[in-house]
Write an enzyme that holds these catalytic residues in place. Structure first.
Site, PDB file in Angstrom:
ATOM      1  N   ASP A   9       0.757  -1.233  -0.121  1.00 53.35           N
ATOM      2  CA  ASP A   9       0.004   0.038   0.025  1.00 53.35           C
ATOM      3  C   ASP A   9       0.948   1.375  -0.066  1.00 53.35           C
ATOM      4  OD1 ASP A   9      -2.124   1.438   0.184  1.00 53.35           O
ATOM      5  OD2 ASP A   9      -2.342   1.226   2.344  1.00 53.35           O
ATOM      6  N   VAL A  60      -9.495  -3.776   0.466  1.00 51.48           N
ATOM      7  CA  VAL A  60     -10.073  -4.879  -0.229  1.00 51.48           C
ATOM      8  C   VAL A  60      -9.807  -6.053   1.112  1.00 51.48           C
ATOM      9  CG1 VAL A  60      -9.855  -4.895  -2.478  1.00 51.48           C
ATOM     10  CG2 VAL A  60      -7.727  -5.516  -1.407  1.00 51.48           C
ATOM     11  N   ARG A 109     -10.363 -13.178   6.254  1.00 53.39           N
ATOM     12  CA  ARG A 109      -9.068 -13.707   5.725  1.00 53.39           C
ATOM     13  C   ARG A 109      -9.320 -14.941   5.095  1.00 53.39           C
ATOM     14  NH1 ARG A 109      -4.654 -10.746   8.104  1.00 53.39           N
ATOM     15  NH2 ARG A 109      -5.016 -10.377  10.090  1.00 53.39           N
TER      16      ARG A 109
END
Ligand code: IMP
Length: 187
Positions: free
Chosen positions: A108, A158, A170
């Site tokens: 990220d 997401v 998860r």
């Protein structure tokens, strides 16, 4: 708030199980060719990278060792931008002289990986490369030399295939965008 129906909390499915499996298999073929004749050490960053590492290691045909690290980012406003991370679980054994490939779930801002690359580089591996399943380049704050990328995705939050929101989601086999109601209602 999170409902008991995980699928109902997901809006768009960004990557299906089939797409992920096909891409991970391709990455395994590519990595096996690039490191041909050399054993490889995969270092995964818990917890989000667990499904990716489990699938990727089985797509690689070379002798593979694995090790796991767990890190957490400092959340304070000042430390966040400095990329300081705390090591919750360190490597189990030395990586000196080994060919090391870091397996990440998502890049990220790049701050976590920037720290990890410097940390692992200090342990004198023969080589150090990065493989990430997902890349969100729009939010990058530091430049990261990514060697293998599964998918480049837009700047959306997401979940699934290892990625969490509040430690949930998860276990989804796909990657999807969380409906905004899920996080706005719980704030
Ligand atoms: P970075 O240091 O900003 O690159 O953060 C990387 C970490 O942030 C990842 O390993 C994830 O744990 C988390 N992260 C970043 N984006 C997302 C996302 O869209 N969903 C879930 N976790 C994310």
């Amino acid at each position: 708030m999170t409902t008991m129906d995980l699928r109902a909390d997901i809006g768009e499915i960004l990557l299906t199980e089939a797409q992920i499996q096909a891409r991970v298999a391709d990455l395994g073929v590519q990595i096996s060719a690039d490191y041909a004749g050399r054993p490889l050490t995969l270092v995964s960053v818990l917890k989000g990278s667990l499904p990716f590492m489990a699938d990727l290691m089985r797509s690689i045909t070379l002798p593979v060792r694995i090790d796991l690290m767990e890190v957490s980012s400092y959340s304070g406003a000042t430390t966040e931008s400095s990329g300081l991370v705390r090591i919750l679980k360190d490597l189990s054994s030395s990586i000196e002289g080994e060919d090391v490939l870091i397996c990440e779930d998502i890049i990220d801002t790049g701050l976590t990986l920037n720290y990890l690359v410097r940390y692992l580089g200090g342990k004198k591996p023969a080589s150090l490369r990065i493989c990430t399943l997902l890349d969100k380049p729009a939010r990058r704050l530091v430049e990261i030399p990514v060697d293998y990328t599964g998918f480049t995705i837009p700047d959306q939050f997401v979940v699934g295939y290892g990625l969490d929101y509040g430690e949930l989601y998860r276990n989804l086999r796909y990657v999807g965008v969380l409906r905004p109601e899920v996080y706005t209602e719980s704030e």
